[in-house]
Design a protein around this motif. Structure first.
Motif, PDB file in Angstrom:
ATOM      1  N   THR A   1     -45.546 -71.561 -36.247  1.00 32.72           N
ATOM      2  CA  THR A   1     -44.686 -70.643 -35.497  1.00 32.72           C
ATOM      3  C   THR A   1     -44.806 -69.203 -35.984  1.00 32.72           C
ATOM      4  N   LYS A   2     -45.045 -69.010 -37.291  1.00 32.29           N
ATOM      5  CA  LYS A   2     -45.157 -67.648 -37.827  1.00 32.29           C
ATOM      6  C   LYS A   2     -46.320 -66.898 -37.187  1.00 32.29           C
ATOM      7  N   TYR A   3     -47.501 -67.514 -37.176  1.00 33.13           N
ATOM      8  CA  TYR A   3     -48.668 -66.793 -36.679  1.00 33.13           C
ATOM      9  C   TYR A   3     -48.753 -66.808 -35.155  1.00 33.13           C
ATOM     10  N   THR A   4     -48.152 -67.786 -34.529  1.00 33.64           N
ATOM     11  CA  THR A   4     -48.059 -67.737 -33.073  1.00 33.64           C
ATOM     12  C   THR A   4     -47.152 -66.583 -32.643  1.00 33.64           C
ATOM     13  N   GLU A   5     -46.072 -66.350 -33.379  1.00 32.95           N
ATOM     14  CA  GLU A   5     -45.209 -65.211 -33.074  1.00 32.95           C
ATOM     15  C   GLU A   5     -45.938 -63.897 -33.300  1.00 32.95           C
ATOM     16  N   ILE A   6     -46.725 -63.808 -34.387  1.00 30.80           N
ATOM     17  CA  ILE A   6     -47.530 -62.607 -34.615  1.00 30.80           C
ATOM     18  C   ILE A   6     -48.487 -62.397 -33.446  1.00 30.80           C
ATOM     19  N   GLY A   7     -49.108 -63.474 -32.986  1.00 31.52           N
ATOM     20  CA  GLY A   7     -50.013 -63.372 -31.844  1.00 31.52           C
ATOM     21  C   GLY A   7     -49.328 -62.853 -30.601  1.00 31.52           C
ATOM     22  N   GLN A   8     -48.094 -63.274 -30.380  1.00 34.48           N
ATOM     23  CA  GLN A   8     -47.370 -62.880 -29.178  1.00 34.48           C
ATOM     24  C   GLN A   8     -46.802 -61.463 -29.271  1.00 34.48           C
ATOM     25  N   THR A   9     -46.249 -61.103 -30.436  1.00 33.15           N
ATOM     26  CA  THR A   9     -45.523 -59.835 -30.565  1.00 33.15           C
ATOM     27  C   THR A   9     -46.398 -58.666 -30.988  1.00 33.15           C
ATOM     28  N   VAL A  10     -47.534 -58.930 -31.614  1.00 32.33           N
ATOM     29  CA  VAL A  10     -48.426 -57.850 -32.049  1.00 32.33           C
ATOM     30  C   VAL A  10     -49.702 -57.847 -31.211  1.00 32.33           C
ATOM     31  N   PHE A  11     -50.454 -58.918 -31.276  1.00 29.51           N
ATOM     32  CA  PHE A  11     -51.736 -58.972 -30.572  1.00 29.51           C
ATOM     33  C   PHE A  11     -51.548 -59.113 -29.067  1.00 29.51           C
ATOM     34  N   GLY A  12     -50.529 -59.843 -28.660  1.00 27.64           N
ATOM     35  CA  GLY A  12     -50.324 -60.104 -27.241  1.00 27.64           C
ATOM     36  C   GLY A  12     -49.981 -58.881 -26.424  1.00 27.64           C
ATOM     37  N   LEU A  13     -49.623 -57.790 -27.071  1.00 28.36           N
ATOM     38  CA  LEU A  13     -49.263 -56.556 -26.372  1.00 28.36           C
ATOM     39  C   LEU A  13     -50.475 -55.670 -26.096  1.00 28.36           C
ATOM     40  N   CYS A  14     -51.649 -56.090 -26.569  1.00 32.51           N
ATOM     41  CA  CYS A  14     -52.847 -55.245 -26.475  1.00 32.51           C
ATOM     42  C   CYS A  14     -53.774 -55.766 -25.379  1.00 32.51           C
ATOM     43  N   GLU A  15     -54.244 -54.878 -24.528  1.00 28.70           N
ATOM     44  CA  GLU A  15     -55.079 -55.288 -23.397  1.00 28.70           C
ATOM     45  C   GLU A  15     -56.440 -55.814 -23.838  1.00 28.70           C
ATOM     46  N   ASN A  16     -56.903 -55.436 -25.029  1.00 31.89           N
ATOM     47  CA  ASN A  16     -58.220 -55.882 -25.495  1.00 31.89           C
ATOM     48  C   ASN A  16     -58.156 -57.196 -26.257  1.00 31.89           C
ATOM     49  N   VAL A  17     -56.991 -57.873 -26.239  1.00 32.14           N
ATOM     50  CA  VAL A  17     -56.804 -59.122 -26.979  1.00 32.14           C
ATOM     51  C   VAL A  17     -56.476 -60.259 -26.021  1.00 32.14           C
ATOM     52  N   ALA A  18     -57.143 -61.392 -26.217  1.00 31.19           N
ATOM     53  CA  ALA A  18     -56.776 -62.645 -25.554  1.00 31.19           C
ATOM     54  C   ALA A  18     -56.174 -63.560 -26.604  1.00 31.19           C
ATOM     55  N   HIS A  19     -54.951 -64.015 -26.397  1.00 35.01           N
ATOM     56  CA  HIS A  19     -54.280 -64.900 -27.359  1.00 35.01           C
ATOM     57  C   HIS A  19     -54.224 -66.300 -26.771  1.00 35.01           C
ATOM     58  N   VAL A  20     -54.772 -67.263 -27.523  1.00 34.30           N
ATOM     59  CA  VAL A  20     -54.769 -68.659 -27.100  1.00 34.30           C
ATOM     60  C   VAL A  20     -53.970 -69.469 -28.122  1.00 34.30           C
ATOM     61  N   ILE A  21     -52.980 -70.210 -27.635  1.00 38.11           N
ATOM     62  CA  ILE A  21     -52.154 -71.071 -28.487  1.00 38.11           C
ATOM     63  C   ILE A  21     -52.610 -72.513 -28.281  1.00 38.11           C
ATOM     64  N   VAL A  22     -53.007 -73.160 -29.357  1.00 40.43           N
ATOM     65  CA  VAL A  22     -53.522 -74.526 -29.279  1.00 40.43           C
ATOM     66  C   VAL A  22     -52.382 -75.513 -29.535  1.00 40.43           C
ATOM     67  N   PRO A  23     -52.112 -76.418 -28.612  1.00 43.29           N
ATOM     68  CA  PRO A  23     -50.982 -77.342 -28.768  1.00 43.29           C
ATOM     69  C   PRO A  23     -51.174 -78.321 -29.931  1.00 43.29           C
ATOM     70  N   ASN A  24     -50.056 -78.672 -30.560  1.00 41.64           N
ATOM     71  CA  ASN A  24     -49.979 -79.790 -31.504  1.00 41.64           C
ATOM     72  C   ASN A  24     -50.812 -79.612 -32.773  1.00 41.64           C
ATOM     73  N   VAL A  25     -51.141 -78.379 -33.132  1.00 42.82           N
ATOM     74  CA  VAL A  25     -51.825 -78.123 -34.399  1.00 42.82           C
ATOM     75  C   VAL A  25     -51.140 -76.968 -35.116  1.00 42.82           C
ATOM     76  N   GLY A  26     -51.494 -76.808 -36.397  1.00 41.25           N
ATOM     77  CA  GLY A  26     -50.856 -75.802 -37.219  1.00 41.25           C
ATOM     78  C   GLY A  26     -51.756 -74.633 -37.545  1.00 41.25           C
ATOM     79  N   HIS A  27     -51.730 -74.214 -38.814  1.00 38.66           N
ATOM     80  CA  HIS A  27     -52.349 -72.966 -39.246  1.00 38.66           C
ATOM     81  C   HIS A  27     -53.871 -72.996 -39.140  1.00 38.66           C
ATOM     82  N   ASN A  28     -54.488 -74.130 -39.464  1.00 39.46           N
ATOM     83  CA  ASN A  28     -55.944 -74.204 -39.544  1.00 39.46           C
ATOM     84  C   ASN A  28     -56.506 -74.911 -38.314  1.00 39.46           C
ATOM     85  N   VAL A  29     -56.593 -74.168 -37.213  1.00 38.92           N
ATOM     86  CA  VAL A  29     -56.962 -74.755 -35.927  1.00 38.92           C
ATOM     87  C   VAL A  29     -58.378 -75.307 -35.960  1.00 38.92           C
ATOM     88  N   HIS A  30     -59.317 -74.589 -36.559  1.00 44.48           N
ATOM     89  CA  HIS A  30     -60.722 -75.012 -36.492  1.00 44.48           C
ATOM     90  C   HIS A  30     -60.986 -76.293 -37.275  1.00 44.48           C
TER      91      HIS A  30
END
Length: 304
Positions: free
Chosen positions: A251-280
């Protein structure tokens, strides 16, 4: 700070020398590059446009072993003190300005004058973003950021984080690497890793155990979030495309993605369901699919 080290610190190859370097890099599975008398290990695989891959804290370049991006040549870097790169005991080598300068020189050596991208997870993503914001490298085409922070904007909060990082560094120095691994693996941010297969959990554990307490302490003091400048207000001005990937359960980094990166037109933010910090690591195929879709406009060093 743009290209500050072009002539002072970065070797300029003539045509013949560069051809020799490229021939070695094309044929090798891994290379060791010496900068300021310390050696960086870089594993190489694939063919195509260069992609510099940066791992997280207490990790190593082989965290990207399941990364599959056709049309790209992967350069999986071991940060100093991690993986099989040198383990310098000089704290200056782990300070942010040194790390960024070395990264600039490393990339110049690896890719020459070719366009390239950077992929960074957690600490590696934070350093990649700092590099893009501070150096504004002309040939950097895109950033792929996974669970990465832009720094801490509030100065009081940043100072508090620096003090917390110092306290943790001192504790790490006074304990064994086994103590660190046990403590680190129990952090709430890594709770979702406990559902991974025993083999994957063992691989993560082995990478953490391969470090030394001294190096981890130096890294915290040099490039921890308390020592990192806030660049969130510069993201929208970067002349490159950015993919930001976060796990729904982080939730911490998803919020960062939404509130910081998500406001920028040059950024695409993708949230991956059912996983945590280390998506890869937690969802490697999904991560590969997301990255490949984002990079579908890039083909063999050409931008369509």
């Amino acid at each position: 700070m743009k290209n500050e080290f072009d002539t002072d610190e970065t070797r300029v190859y003539d045509q013949g020398e560069r051809a020799e370097v490229e021939a070695v890099l094309e044929a090798a599975d891994d290379v060791y590059i010496n900068i300021d008398n310390v050696s960086y290990h870089v594993a190489l695989r694939g063919e195509g446009m260069p992609l510099i891959c940066l791992h997280g804290f207490a990790e190593a370049g082989d965290t990207w072993d399941k990364l599959n991006i056709p049309g790209f040549r992967l350069y999986c870097v071991d940060f100093l003190g991690h993986g099989v790169s040198d383990r310098s005991n000089d704290p200056v080598m782990y300070q942010l300005d040194t790390v960024l300068r070395h990264l600039y020189t490393l990339i110049h050596t690896l890719v020459g004058h070719e366009p390239y991208g950077i992929l960074g997870y957690s600490m590696g993503g934070r350093i990649a973003l700092q590099y893009a914001a501070m150096y504004e490298p002309e040939r950097l085409m895109f950033l792929l950021l996974e669970s990465a922070a832009p720094g801490i904007e509030d100065m009081a909060a940043r100072q508090a984080r620096a003090e917390a990082d110092e306290a943790l560094a001192q504790k790490i120095e006074s304990h064994s690497i086994e103590w660190f691994e046990a403590m680190w693996s129990q952090l709430p941010i890594f709770e979702t890793q406990r559902t991974l297969s025993p083999a994957v959990q063992q691989t993560i554990k082995d990478r953490r155990l391969s470090n030394t307490p001294e190096v981890l302490a130096h890294t915290l003091r040099g490039t921890g979030q308390g020592m990192t400048l806030y660049v969130g207000n510069q993201i929208a001005d970067l002349e490159l495309e950015i993919l930001y990937v976060s796990g729904q359960l982080d939730t911490k980094y998803t919020e960062i993605g939404q509130t910081v990166f998500g406001l920028c037109e040059n950024v695409a933010h993708v949230i991956v369901p059912n996983v945590g910090h280390n998506v890869h690591v937690e969802a490697p195929q999904t991560f590969n699919d997301i990255v490949n879709l984002f990079l579908s406009d890039y083909n063999d060093k050409n931008i369509s």
